[in-house]
Design a protein around this motif. Sequence first.
Motif, PDB file in Angstrom:
ATOM      1  N   PRO A 152       8.415   8.019 -39.599  1.00 34.98           N
ATOM      2  CA  PRO A 152       9.581   8.819 -39.238  1.00 34.98           C
ATOM      3  C   PRO A 152      10.429   9.141 -40.472  1.00 34.98           C
ATOM      4  CG  PRO A 152       9.298   6.997 -37.707  1.00 34.98           C
ATOM      5  CD  PRO A 152       8.339   6.764 -38.831  1.00 34.98           C
ATOM      6  N   VAL A 153      11.030  10.325 -40.468  1.00 28.90           N
ATOM      7  CA  VAL A 153      11.828  10.778 -41.615  1.00 28.90           C
ATOM      8  C   VAL A 153      13.150  11.346 -41.123  1.00 28.90           C
ATOM      9  CG1 VAL A 153      10.738  13.059 -41.613  1.00 28.90           C
ATOM     10  CG2 VAL A 153      11.797  12.221 -43.710  1.00 28.90           C
ATOM     11  N   THR A 154      14.198  11.133 -41.918  1.00 30.26           N
ATOM     12  CA  THR A 154      15.528  11.644 -41.617  1.00 30.26           C
ATOM     13  C   THR A 154      16.101  12.284 -42.873  1.00 30.26           C
ATOM     14  OG1 THR A 154      15.910   9.929 -39.960  1.00 30.26           O
ATOM     15  CG2 THR A 154      17.851  11.068 -40.800  1.00 30.26           C
ATOM     16  N   LEU A 184      12.399  13.741 -37.897  1.00 25.19           N
ATOM     17  CA  LEU A 184      11.058  13.883 -37.334  1.00 25.19           C
ATOM     18  C   LEU A 184      10.626  12.501 -36.884  1.00 25.19           C
ATOM     19  CD1 LEU A 184       9.065  16.181 -36.900  1.00 25.19           C
ATOM     20  CD2 LEU A 184       8.031  15.642 -39.108  1.00 25.19           C
ATOM     21  N   GLN A 185      10.299  12.356 -35.594  1.00 23.25           N
ATOM     22  CA  GLN A 185       9.928  11.076 -35.005  1.00 23.25           C
ATOM     23  C   GLN A 185       8.519  11.167 -34.433  1.00 23.25           C
ATOM     24  OE1 GLN A 185      12.077   8.354 -35.180  1.00 23.25           O
ATOM     25  NE2 GLN A 185      13.362   9.740 -36.411  1.00 23.25           N
ATOM     26  N   PHE A 186       7.823  10.019 -34.396  1.00 24.64           N
ATOM     27  CA  PHE A 186       6.417  10.000 -33.994  1.00 24.64           C
ATOM     28  C   PHE A 186       6.172   8.912 -32.957  1.00 24.64           C
ATOM     29  CE2 PHE A 186       6.805  11.480 -38.348  1.00 24.64           C
ATOM     30  CZ  PHE A 186       6.086  12.664 -38.323  1.00 24.64           C
ATOM     31  N   VAL A 201      13.580  20.061 -41.325  1.00 28.00           N
ATOM     32  CA  VAL A 201      12.476  19.096 -41.351  1.00 28.00           C
ATOM     33  C   VAL A 201      11.295  19.500 -40.467  1.00 28.00           C
ATOM     34  CG1 VAL A 201      11.844  16.699 -40.856  1.00 28.00           C
ATOM     35  CG2 VAL A 201      13.995  17.199 -42.012  1.00 28.00           C
ATOM     36  N   PRO A 202      11.486  19.905 -39.189  1.00 28.42           N
ATOM     37  CA  PRO A 202      10.307  20.229 -38.372  1.00 28.42           C
ATOM     38  C   PRO A 202       9.514  21.425 -38.878  1.00 28.42           C
ATOM     39  CG  PRO A 202      12.264  19.913 -37.007  1.00 28.42           C
ATOM     40  CD  PRO A 202      12.724  20.009 -38.412  1.00 28.42           C
ATOM     41  N   TYR A 203      10.139  22.285 -39.681  1.00 26.52           N
ATOM     42  CA  TYR A 203       9.484  23.487 -40.180  1.00 26.52           C
ATOM     43  C   TYR A 203       8.932  23.334 -41.602  1.00 26.52           C
ATOM     44  CZ  TYR A 203      11.398  26.053 -36.195  1.00 26.52           C
ATOM     45  OH  TYR A 203      11.690  26.506 -34.935  1.00 26.52           O
TER      46      TYR A 203
END
Length: 408
Positions: A362-364, A343-345, A143-145
Amino acid sequence: MTARRDAFVLAVLLFGVATAAGAQGREGGYGWPAAGLAVAGDLSAVIGPVDNDAFFNYTDYEQNALRLARLRLVAEWRPATRLSFVTEIRAESSDALDAAAWYVRWEPFGDALRIQAGRVPPVIGAYARRAYGRDQFGFAPPVPYQYLTSLRPDALPLTIDDVLDMRGRGWRPIYPVGDHTIGPGVPLVSGLRWDTGVQASWHQGRIEIAGAITQGAPSVPVVEETNDGVQVSGRIGVALPFGATVGFSGASGRWIERAALDAMPAGGSRKSTQSLIGVDAEVGRGRWLIRGEWLWNTFEVPLAGAPYLDTDPFARLGSGGGYVEGRYRPHPRWQLALGAGTLQFDRVARFRDGALMTWDAPVTRLEGVLSYRVTRHLDVRGGWQYNWRDGGRVKERGYPNIGLLYWF
């Protein structure tokens, strides 16, 4: 475009199977030396459902990572013992050929010290240096990439409310300053593109240190300079005595294009630094291999609309993302891989009513993949990926997928 892409995927599948059938008896893989030249490559294809509304797997190449065919060729020419030239040519689905990497490598004291210049491998984290081939457990990048945030390097908001209006729309954000067309956002770190500049690495015993000066930013690698300033990045890795490694990395660079900053109203801020630190780890014992990363990231975003007209304001938009994945091999031909990412904000205050909310949704993600090695050089894989997010047009979606990987 869809018909051409499906035809390309099918052609790669057929070519990969046919070529693998003729290569079963060859030893080794990933390249062969000939007169100072080493050549390697792989063919991969993933077929999943069409996704025209959720875009959980959309990449900064504007491709669906779960509906993609890719051909890669990597070559290294060594005209002298300590000097070599490396390039990677890549084609994805219906796109034209792209020189994804090209650099000169100098090893003045053997492989203990390595200096590289050109479009060079990243030093941040661990994933981007193993983004393709047999070493990738799943189908999509972590996810982060891969997952696109709602920020763009070529278009800017006037107020924080413009950013909040784009929550969960990283595949097509639009802003009032700069490029007014719809375009993709950026990931925390681009796992599919390499930056241009100079890199050096040194290793001795269990310690490895790497640093680089390049033209872009972690989220926006570039070939030609488009911003003011350079990116400085580095990583320290340690190999532990019980089969584990751990690394610490960081980077700072300007991520917004000069043309977008020039389009800001008079008096607007020009702050545009992306700052990132990360930790990565890997441990392997017997049939198990487990690894993961976590990244802490901050984007500076200039703001020039009301109520900021008489100041030099900018927003620091923080986020954090990571993943963990594991592989188990019950048999030399079989492999089971499981992974999770998020990914958290950070929360910010909306200007029009003061409400607090995360600046992006945010996504999981959870993913499982079962692989079978048909021949020495051919893997067939099937899996399922499921995604959740707190915003956007579609808040959750699952994707079955099947693919193959052939390497030579």
